[in-house]
Design a protein around this motif. Structure first.
Motif, PDB file in Angstrom:
ATOM      1  N   MET A 228     -12.913   4.936  42.052  1.00 51.07           N
ATOM      2  CA  MET A 228     -11.989   5.269  40.975  1.00 51.07           C
ATOM      3  C   MET A 228     -11.640   6.747  40.964  1.00 51.07           C
ATOM      4  SD  MET A 228     -12.964   2.839  37.738  1.00 51.07           S
ATOM      5  CE  MET A 228     -14.746   2.841  37.889  1.00 51.07           C
ATOM      6  N   GLU A 229     -12.570   7.590  41.484  1.00 49.32           N
ATOM      7  CA  GLU A 229     -12.308   9.031  41.523  1.00 49.32           C
ATOM      8  C   GLU A 229     -11.090   9.339  42.388  1.00 49.32           C
ATOM      9  OE1 GLU A 229     -13.719  11.300  39.817  1.00 49.32           O
ATOM     10  OE2 GLU A 229     -15.429  10.232  38.966  1.00 49.32           O
ATOM     11  N   ALA A 230     -10.914   8.547  43.466  1.00 46.78           N
ATOM     12  CA  ALA A 230      -9.778   8.787  44.358  1.00 46.78           C
ATOM     13  C   ALA A 230      -8.458   8.517  43.640  1.00 46.78           C
ATOM     14  CB  ALA A 230      -9.894   7.902  45.600  1.00 46.78           C
ATOM     15  N   ALA A 231      -8.423   7.435  42.859  1.00 47.31           N
ATOM     16  CA  ALA A 231      -7.209   7.118  42.111  1.00 47.31           C
ATOM     17  C   ALA A 231      -6.934   8.175  41.057  1.00 47.31           C
ATOM     18  CB  ALA A 231      -7.335   5.740  41.466  1.00 47.31           C
ATOM     19  N   SER A 232      -7.995   8.686  40.422  1.00 49.18           N
ATOM     20  CA  SER A 232      -7.837   9.731  39.409  1.00 49.18           C
ATOM     21  C   SER A 232      -7.302  11.012  40.031  1.00 49.18           C
ATOM     22  CB  SER A 232      -9.176   9.999  38.715  1.00 49.18           C
ATOM     23  OG  SER A 232      -9.063  11.064  37.805  1.00 49.18           O
ATOM     24  N   SER A 233      -7.761  11.309  41.248  1.00 45.80           N
ATOM     25  CA  SER A 233      -7.331  12.558  41.896  1.00 45.80           C
ATOM     26  C   SER A 233      -5.833  12.565  42.180  1.00 45.80           C
ATOM     27  CB  SER A 233      -8.121  12.779  43.187  1.00 45.80           C
ATOM     28  OG  SER A 233      -7.800  11.790  44.151  1.00 45.80           O
ATOM     29  N   ALA A 234      -5.240  11.398  42.335  1.00 55.27           N
ATOM     30  CA  ALA A 234      -3.792  11.343  42.569  1.00 55.27           C
ATOM     31  C   ALA A 234      -3.035  11.866  41.363  1.00 55.27           C
ATOM     32  CB  ALA A 234      -3.374   9.903  42.875  1.00 55.27           C
ATOM     33  N   PHE A 235      -3.494  11.538  40.156  1.00 56.40           N
ATOM     34  CA  PHE A 235      -2.854  12.038  38.940  1.00 56.40           C
ATOM     35  C   PHE A 235      -3.121  13.541  38.785  1.00 56.40           C
ATOM     36  CE2 PHE A 235      -3.246   7.526  38.318  1.00 56.40           C
ATOM     37  CZ  PHE A 235      -2.059   7.177  37.697  1.00 56.40           C
ATOM     38  N   ALA A 236      -4.307  13.967  39.197  1.00 50.11           N
ATOM     39  CA  ALA A 236      -4.626  15.398  39.142  1.00 50.11           C
ATOM     40  C   ALA A 236      -3.722  16.191  40.065  1.00 50.11           C
ATOM     41  CB  ALA A 236      -6.101  15.613  39.517  1.00 50.11           C
ATOM     42  N   ARG A 237      -3.471  15.651  41.230  1.00 53.41           N
ATOM     43  CA  ARG A 237      -2.607  16.359  42.193  1.00 53.41           C
ATOM     44  C   ARG A 237      -1.195  16.514  41.650  1.00 53.41           C
ATOM     45  NH1 ARG A 237      -5.316  13.050  45.922  1.00 53.41           N
ATOM     46  NH2 ARG A 237      -3.518  11.637  46.057  1.00 53.41           N
ATOM     47  N   ARG A 238      -0.706  15.477  40.969  1.00 57.49           N
ATOM     48  CA  ARG A 238       0.654  15.561  40.434  1.00 57.49           C
ATOM     49  C   ARG A 238       0.752  16.643  39.371  1.00 57.49           C
ATOM     50  NH1 ARG A 238       3.418  10.367  37.746  1.00 57.49           N
ATOM     51  NH2 ARG A 238       1.764  10.715  36.224  1.00 57.49           N
ATOM     52  N   VAL A 239      -0.218  16.686  38.453  1.00 62.12           N
ATOM     53  CA  VAL A 239      -0.222  17.730  37.424  1.00 62.12           C
ATOM     54  C   VAL A 239      -0.418  19.093  38.063  1.00 62.12           C
ATOM     55  CG1 VAL A 239      -1.441  18.637  35.408  1.00 62.12           C
ATOM     56  CG2 VAL A 239      -1.008  16.179  35.594  1.00 62.12           C
ATOM     57  N   GLY A 240      -1.343  19.168  39.031  1.00 61.29           N
ATOM     58  CA  GLY A 240      -1.611  20.440  39.705  1.00 61.29           C
ATOM     59  C   GLY A 240      -0.405  20.992  40.424  1.00 61.29           C
ATOM     60  N   ALA A 241       0.398  20.110  41.025  1.00 58.71           N
ATOM     61  CA  ALA A 241       1.613  20.552  41.716  1.00 58.71           C
ATOM     62  C   ALA A 241       2.606  21.156  40.729  1.00 58.71           C
ATOM     63  CB  ALA A 241       2.238  19.377  42.456  1.00 58.71           C
ATOM     64  N   VAL A 242       2.719  20.555  39.545  1.00 56.54           N
ATOM     65  CA  VAL A 242       3.596  21.099  38.503  1.00 56.54           C
ATOM     66  C   VAL A 242       3.117  22.473  38.072  1.00 56.54           C
ATOM     67  CG1 VAL A 242       4.449  20.786  36.147  1.00 56.54           C
ATOM     68  CG2 VAL A 242       4.287  18.813  37.678  1.00 56.54           C
ATOM     69  N   VAL A 243       1.789  22.616  37.916  1.00 55.91           N
ATOM     70  CA  VAL A 243       1.216  23.899  37.491  1.00 55.91           C
ATOM     71  C   VAL A 243       1.475  24.983  38.524  1.00 55.91           C
ATOM     72  CG1 VAL A 243      -0.948  25.112  37.010  1.00 55.91           C
ATOM     73  CG2 VAL A 243      -0.536  22.859  36.007  1.00 55.91           C
ATOM     74  N   ARG A 244       1.281  24.662  39.795  1.00 53.33           N
ATOM     75  CA  ARG A 244       1.522  25.660  40.842  1.00 53.33           C
ATOM     76  C   ARG A 244       2.977  26.098  40.853  1.00 53.33           C
ATOM     77  NH1 ARG A 244       1.459  23.933  45.489  1.00 53.33           N
ATOM     78  NH2 ARG A 244       0.672  21.795  45.300  1.00 53.33           N
ATOM     79  N   GLU A 245       3.877  25.159  40.665  1.00 55.97           N
ATOM     80  CA  GLU A 245       5.308  25.486  40.623  1.00 55.97           C
ATOM     81  C   GLU A 245       5.631  26.390  39.436  1.00 55.97           C
ATOM     82  OE1 GLU A 245       9.641  23.194  40.391  1.00 55.97           O
ATOM     83  OE2 GLU A 245       7.799  22.063  40.826  1.00 55.97           O
ATOM     84  N   LEU A 246       5.001  26.103  38.292  1.00 55.20           N
ATOM     85  CA  LEU A 246       5.203  26.948  37.105  1.00 55.20           C
ATOM     86  C   LEU A 246       4.687  28.360  37.347  1.00 55.20           C
ATOM     87  CD1 LEU A 246       4.140  24.454  34.294  1.00 55.20           C
ATOM     88  CD2 LEU A 246       6.426  25.414  34.601  1.00 55.20           C
ATOM     89  N   GLY A 247       3.559  28.463  38.056  1.00 51.35           N
ATOM     90  CA  GLY A 247       3.003  29.782  38.360  1.00 51.35           C
ATOM     91  C   GLY A 247       3.946  30.618  39.197  1.00 51.35           C
TER      92      GLY A 247
END
Length: 370
Positions: free
Chosen positions: A1-20
């Motif tokens: 389940m951690e792998a599936a959760s990490s996919a959502f983390a990556r999507r949010v993280g990509a948005v954060v990096r773009e905002l930075g």
């Protein structure tokens, strides 16, 4: 389940990096934050002790990066705030980890008097070791950290308790406390003790525009270090649900399902509660209904949650199902899901949906990354 959760983390993280990368033009790191960072760094050599406040839910991701290069280890203290919202056993392991790195550290709930009294005791002891036994000196302590880790709430508690203990007269000062990041604009001084005289400097939260990995970015956003409106409330709620669905916390809510069978029917219960209570999603009976709804959704979809598509389907079902327990009009539109997401994030951030530590301990305990 951690792998599936990490996919959502990556999507949010990509948005954060773009905002930075956007910095002042649509990001969080504008000229005011850059000026605050310079002012804090300039004061570090002039104070007697630096308290770096971190979020106990993300002890690594919430590190205040500028201190890595300017703070001397002997006068650098790490305080994990919001321990009441984090996994207790994980907090204890993180504190041991920092102590092994030769940091003075402690865990704090800034809204708990006993917790703040213990923090004041540790601070006084450290100041005495740095200054000696002479009690006629004046010492200055700098509080630093990223946005929304609770520095101002901690300052208010230290100021109030310290003044009472020192019998200091005069008007009580209050730092601005808000659930929104970036409310503290200037550096302000507050007296927290006499004999010796101790002053603490509350500083604006500063978050670097360089987020080095998606995991850290997503955890910072979920903890509230970045404005939800910048990242997207629905994205954050989906990420939180992926974390909840991957952990064991929801299993504690199974008893709520059994007890519900012994109570009034749901419709009758709702009618009575609407008459008795305002439409506040933090009311206990609403939180109970939210937990019941989330448990039922997970219990009926336990198969193959390692699969990203299965996890996504479960999360969409949960967001749709939460309209009713949150007393929201069922509106399966962007605005409807945003309303659910805002309330869900608030319940997570106030500990009503469990206690989670998102950062994992480094595999090698002598890792220099702190």
């Amino acid at each position: 389940m951690e792998a599936a959760s990490s996919a959502f983390a990556r999507r949010v993280g990509a948005v954060v990096r773009e905002l930075g990368l956007k910095k002042a033009s649509g990001g969080w790191y504008g000229p005011r934050m850059a000026a605050s960072e310079r002012a804090i760094v300039e004061r570090v050599p002039l104070v007697d002790l630096v308290i770096e406040v971190r979020d106990a839910r993300i002890p690594l991701s919430s590190a205040f990066e500028p201190l890595r290069f300017v703070a001397c280890s002997y006068k650098h203290m790490i305080v994990l705030n919001k321990v009441d919202l984090a996994d207790r056993s994980m907090t204890e392991m993180w504190l041991r980890h920092f102590k092994m790195q030769n940091f003075i550290c402690c865990g704090v709930n800034s809204h708990n008097k006993d917790s703040i009294k213990e923090l004041l005791r540790v601070v006084r002891d450290r100041i005495r070791k740095l200054k000696g036994d002479d009690r006629s000196f004046t010492a200055t302590i700098l509080l630093a950290g990223i946005p929304n880790v609770g520095k101002s709430a901690m300052v208010n508690s230290m100021h109030q308790i310290g003044r009472i203990g020192a019998e200091v007269k005069g008007k009580l000062k209050h730092a601005v406390v808000s659930s929104q990041p970036g409310e503290t604009k200037d550096i302000s001084s507050y007296k927290i003790a006499s004999h010796p005289n101790l002053y603490v400097l509350d500083t604006p939260g500063v978050l670097s525009c360089e987020i080095f990995d998606d995991d850290s970015g997503s955890r910072l956003a979920l903890s509230g270090a970045i404005s939800d409106s910048l990242v997207g409330e629905v994205y954050l709620a989906q990420y939180f649900l992926s974390v909840l669905n991957s952990k064991e916390e929801y299993k504690r809510w199974e008893s709520l399902i059994a007890s519900a069978d012994d109570t009034l029917s749901a419709s009758e219960c709702n009618r009575r509660q609407r008459r008795q209570y305002p439409p506040d999603h933090t009311q206990d009976f609403i939180v109970r209904d939210v937990r019941q709804t989330l448990f039922r959704c997970i219990a009926s979809n336990l198969e193959n949650l390692e699969n990203e598509n299965t996890m996504k389907k479960l999360i969409n079902n949960q967001l749709a199902a939460l309209h009713d327990p949150l007393r929201l009009k069922k509106e399966l539109s962007e605005d409807g899901y945003k309303a659910v997401a805002r309330k869900l994030l608030n319940l997570y951030r106030t500990g009503r949906l469990g206690h989670y530590t998102l950062d994992l301990l480094p595999r090698i305990t002598n890792d220099s990354t702190l």
